[in-house]
Design a protein around this motif. Sequence first.
Motif, PDB file in Angstrom:
ATOM      1  N   THR A  68      52.656  26.742  36.954  1.00  0.00           N
ATOM      2  CA  THR A  68      51.758  27.492  37.834  1.00  0.00           C
ATOM      3  C   THR A  68      51.177  28.696  37.107  1.00  0.00           C
ATOM      4  OG1 THR A  68      53.053  26.825  39.757  1.00  0.00           O
ATOM      5  CG2 THR A  68      51.588  28.696  40.051  1.00  0.00           C
ATOM      6  N   TYR A  69      52.059  29.438  36.430  1.00  0.00           N
ATOM      7  CA  TYR A  69      51.606  30.613  35.688  1.00  0.00           C
ATOM      8  C   TYR A  69      50.593  30.226  34.606  1.00  0.00           C
ATOM      9  CZ  TYR A  69      55.167  33.751  37.646  1.00  0.00           C
ATOM     10  OH  TYR A  69      55.924  34.529  38.472  1.00  0.00           O
ATOM     11  N   VAL A  73      55.153  37.746  40.686  1.00  0.00           N
ATOM     12  CA  VAL A  73      53.750  38.159  40.691  1.00  0.00           C
ATOM     13  C   VAL A  73      53.147  37.862  42.063  1.00  0.00           C
ATOM     14  CG1 VAL A  73      51.472  37.721  39.651  1.00  0.00           C
ATOM     15  CG2 VAL A  73      53.530  37.722  38.226  1.00  0.00           C
ATOM     16  N   ASN A  78      55.927  33.503  43.325  1.00  0.00           N
ATOM     17  CA  ASN A  78      57.274  33.019  43.033  1.00  0.00           C
ATOM     18  C   ASN A  78      58.003  32.489  44.267  1.00  0.00           C
ATOM     19  OD1 ASN A  78      59.525  32.489  41.432  1.00  0.00           O
ATOM     20  ND2 ASN A  78      60.350  34.533  41.789  1.00  0.00           N
ATOM     21  N   ILE A  94      51.024  38.185  33.185  1.00  0.00           N
ATOM     22  CA  ILE A  94      51.359  36.760  33.331  1.00  0.00           C
ATOM     23  C   ILE A  94      51.985  36.238  32.036  1.00  0.00           C
ATOM     24  CG2 ILE A  94      50.368  34.445  33.581  1.00  0.00           C
ATOM     25  CD1 ILE A  94      50.178  35.526  36.214  1.00  0.00           C
ATOM     26  N   ARG A 102      55.468  37.277  31.831  1.00  0.00           N
ATOM     27  CA  ARG A 102      56.212  36.498  32.817  1.00  0.00           C
ATOM     28  C   ARG A 102      56.532  35.103  32.252  1.00  0.00           C
ATOM     29  NH1 ARG A 102      59.019  38.686  36.829  1.00  0.00           N
ATOM     30  NH2 ARG A 102      59.706  36.881  37.984  1.00  0.00           N
ATOM     31  N   ILE A 103      55.548  34.513  31.611  1.00  0.00           N
ATOM     32  CA  ILE A 103      55.705  33.182  31.026  1.00  0.00           C
ATOM     33  C   ILE A 103      56.762  33.211  29.914  1.00  0.00           C
ATOM     34  CG2 ILE A 103      54.550  31.448  29.571  1.00  0.00           C
ATOM     35  CD1 ILE A 103      51.995  31.992  31.303  1.00  0.00           C
TER      36      ILE A 103
END
Length: 111
Positions: free
Chosen positions: A97-98, A33, A45, A68, A71-72
């Motif tokens: 972080t995400y 991302v 990343n 997100i 992604r998680i």
Amino acid sequence: MSAEDGSKIKSAASILLKGGTLVSEQCPKCGGVQVRFGGKTTCINCGQESKEEKPAQAVAATDSAAAIERRISALAAELADEKDLAIQKQKADLLETYLRILEKMRSLSVR
Ligand SMILES: [Zn+2]
């Protein structure tokens, strides 16, 4: 990933917290991302930075949150299968972080 890369990730996250926007395009290098702030696009990343001539397309907050979240989920699944402790640590940091970004986005979004 080196310690230096780790600080890049943190700086990318802080860009978003300072008011940067998530962009719809994925990082050309790692597919991560990317965030955009002050005419610069930074990958969360890998920390890859790029200056683009044309502004990157900013996505709607709800779409970014969904991206997100995907992604998680993917990262959590990878983490469960990861045998290498060093890589586990990297992925756990990235996951954190995400999650922080997601939390921030939710606190900012108007519903
Ligand atoms: Zn990247």
